[in-house]
Design a protein around this motif. Sequence first.
Motif, PDB file in Angstrom:
ATOM      1  N   ILE B  83       0.845  -1.191   0.000  1.00  0.00           N
ATOM      2  CA  ILE B  83       0.000   0.000   0.000  1.00  0.00           C
ATOM      3  C   ILE B  83       0.885   1.247   0.000  1.00  0.00           C
ATOM      4  O   ILE B  83       2.048   1.198   0.400  1.00  0.00           O
ATOM      5  N   SER B  84       0.308   2.340  -0.456  1.00  0.00           N
ATOM      6  CA  SER B  84       0.943   3.653  -0.333  1.00  0.00           C
ATOM      7  C   SER B  84       0.349   4.292   0.916  1.00  0.00           C
ATOM      8  O   SER B  84      -0.861   4.442   1.018  1.00  0.00           O
ATOM      9  N   THR B  85       1.190   4.619   1.873  1.00  0.00           N
ATOM     10  CA  THR B  85       0.637   5.097   3.140  1.00  0.00           C
ATOM     11  C   THR B  85       1.458   6.223   3.748  1.00  0.00           C
ATOM     12  O   THR B  85       2.657   6.344   3.527  1.00  0.00           O
ATOM     13  N   LEU B  86       0.746   7.022   4.543  1.00  0.00           N
ATOM     14  CA  LEU B  86       1.375   8.103   5.301  1.00  0.00           C
ATOM     15  C   LEU B  86       2.106   7.509   6.503  1.00  0.00           C
ATOM     16  O   LEU B  86       1.574   6.642   7.194  1.00  0.00           O
ATOM     17  N   VAL B  88       3.800   8.781  10.070  1.00  0.00           N
ATOM     18  CA  VAL B  88       3.924   9.918  10.980  1.00  0.00           C
ATOM     19  C   VAL B  88       4.940   9.517  12.057  1.00  0.00           C
ATOM     20  O   VAL B  88       4.587   8.846  13.027  1.00  0.00           O
ATOM     21  N   GLU B  90       7.161   9.019  15.229  1.00  0.00           N
ATOM     22  CA  GLU B  90       6.863   9.371  16.622  1.00  0.00           C
ATOM     23  C   GLU B  90       7.855  10.386  17.187  1.00  0.00           C
ATOM     24  O   GLU B  90       7.591  10.997  18.215  1.00  0.00           O
ATOM     25  N   PRO B  95       6.011  14.148   8.575  1.00  0.00           N
ATOM     26  CA  PRO B  95       5.336  12.980   7.976  1.00  0.00           C
ATOM     27  C   PRO B  95       5.706  12.824   6.502  1.00  0.00           C
ATOM     28  O   PRO B  95       6.022  13.812   5.828  1.00  0.00           O
ATOM     29  N   VAL B  97       5.049  10.056   2.799  1.00  0.00           N
ATOM     30  CA  VAL B  97       4.295   8.955   2.193  1.00  0.00           C
ATOM     31  C   VAL B  97       5.286   7.998   1.556  1.00  0.00           C
ATOM     32  O   VAL B  97       6.262   8.425   0.933  1.00  0.00           O
ATOM     33  N   ILE B 102       1.840  -4.531   4.196  1.00  0.00           N
ATOM     34  CA  ILE B 102       1.043  -4.997   5.323  1.00  0.00           C
ATOM     35  C   ILE B 102       0.714  -6.468   5.078  1.00  0.00           C
ATOM     36  O   ILE B 102       0.874  -6.984   3.966  1.00  0.00           O
ATOM     37  N   TYR B 108      -2.132  -3.203  10.807  1.00  0.00           N
ATOM     38  CA  TYR B 108      -2.262  -1.772  11.096  1.00  0.00           C
ATOM     39  C   TYR B 108      -0.898  -1.124  11.297  1.00  0.00           C
ATOM     40  O   TYR B 108      -0.801  -0.029  11.835  1.00  0.00           O
ATOM     41  N   ASP B 109       0.138  -1.844  10.904  1.00  0.00           N
ATOM     42  CA  ASP B 109       1.503  -1.396  11.185  1.00  0.00           C
ATOM     43  C   ASP B 109       2.377  -1.624   9.948  1.00  0.00           C
ATOM     44  O   ASP B 109       3.220  -2.520   9.926  1.00  0.00           O
TER      45      ASP B 109
END
Lengths: 269, 148
Positions: B83-86, B88, B90, B95, B97, B102, B108-109
């Motif tokens: 997937i292409s994901t943001l 952020v 810590e 941030p 992309v 996954i 979710y990580d």
Amino acid sequence: MAVVRKNIAAMTSAEKTAFINALWQLKTGSANGRNYNWYIDQHITYFARTNDNISHAHQSPSFFPWHREYLRLLELDLQTVSGNPAVFIPYWDWTGWASPFTADFLGAITNGSVSSGNFSPSWSWTMYRSSIATNFLQRRVGQNASRPTAAQVNTVQSYTVYDQSPWNASVSNSYRNRNEIELHNRVHNYVGGHMATREAPNDPVFWLHHCNIDRLWWQWQNSRGIDTYQPRTGFTAGVIDNNETMHPFGAGRTPSAVRDITPLGYSYA
Amino acid sequence: MTDMRRRDVLRYSAAGAVTAATTLFGVQALASPNSAREPEKAAPNDPRDFDETYKGKKIKGKHNIGGKDELHINNQKLALTVISTLFVPEDGSEPYVAMAYISAINHYDPVEIDDSKNKGGLKKLAQKVIDMLGDLELSNEAAQAHSH
């Protein structure tokens, strides 16, 4: 019957017992043609882009309304299966002190197999379609991520744009995506074990977590406008528009139909 | 374009996230006529491939042309979705992309795929999954693919 969804910190011991007993009844029985494992099936199916080429449940604008309808349906089934119309889904405000992982509620084991007590196999709670080879619910609380802080929640809640193109996990200026990644994903990873997997609803804390996510969206709606879903109209490729039916829910179950929680029969305390 | 040059495009052109995504899809489009005839053809001797042991479990990773990379843990397949994901960070840094893996386990990580910043994405994923499994193994459910 309209119910008030409470913070777990404010629940009476009788309310906790009523909630977990209703879950047990739905796991071992059924109501309205559905059982508990039906919910796990839907989560696995609709996490993916389905053959209509639409992402219904995650990494898309309908993340919030899809889960709102998903929780409403579970709450209805819990009320039906228990014969108790006062049963409600409580919310877990993970910025607070109250933990759902106690012996009298969702089980006290937070590091590995939930091998005894509530939500263990001896309590008739076994894993369904687990990608981890085990019958035991797994939790690894705090090992892979930390909880969001109240300040981080406030930052996410301050985004003013509901969502925008390209409507997926990559959009930066989007309340939906910021919440999904920085709050929603993070708490799945904070609990760990099955909550980190595709079949996350195996862990009942899934509902308490998503109830809090829904509550945050409702607070955001009260501040930014209840009728603020995007995309509004037309046929945006690959996503659910405001008046498009969300699967697997019935005809007319659109983002627009679930924008206001009052007709859905619940409120937040 | 040679196999090596294709990989280099993937690895070194990711100056910006959008560029990385475009490049990936571009390569997939280029590779698809070949992959129809030779499905899942492996890039020979990809230096990122591995077959080793981590915390007592056997991890085997293979990078294929077209992005259909493969991972096995103790001979059990883990289906991967890109997937292409943001991201952020810590630590409060900006941030960004990026393309990421996954799977059923780290749903979710997302783990960032190899690029100029992180050349061991698939191995990092294998290690993360083993840390999440603890003493347990993948089940057959983990091999079921899905798209996003």
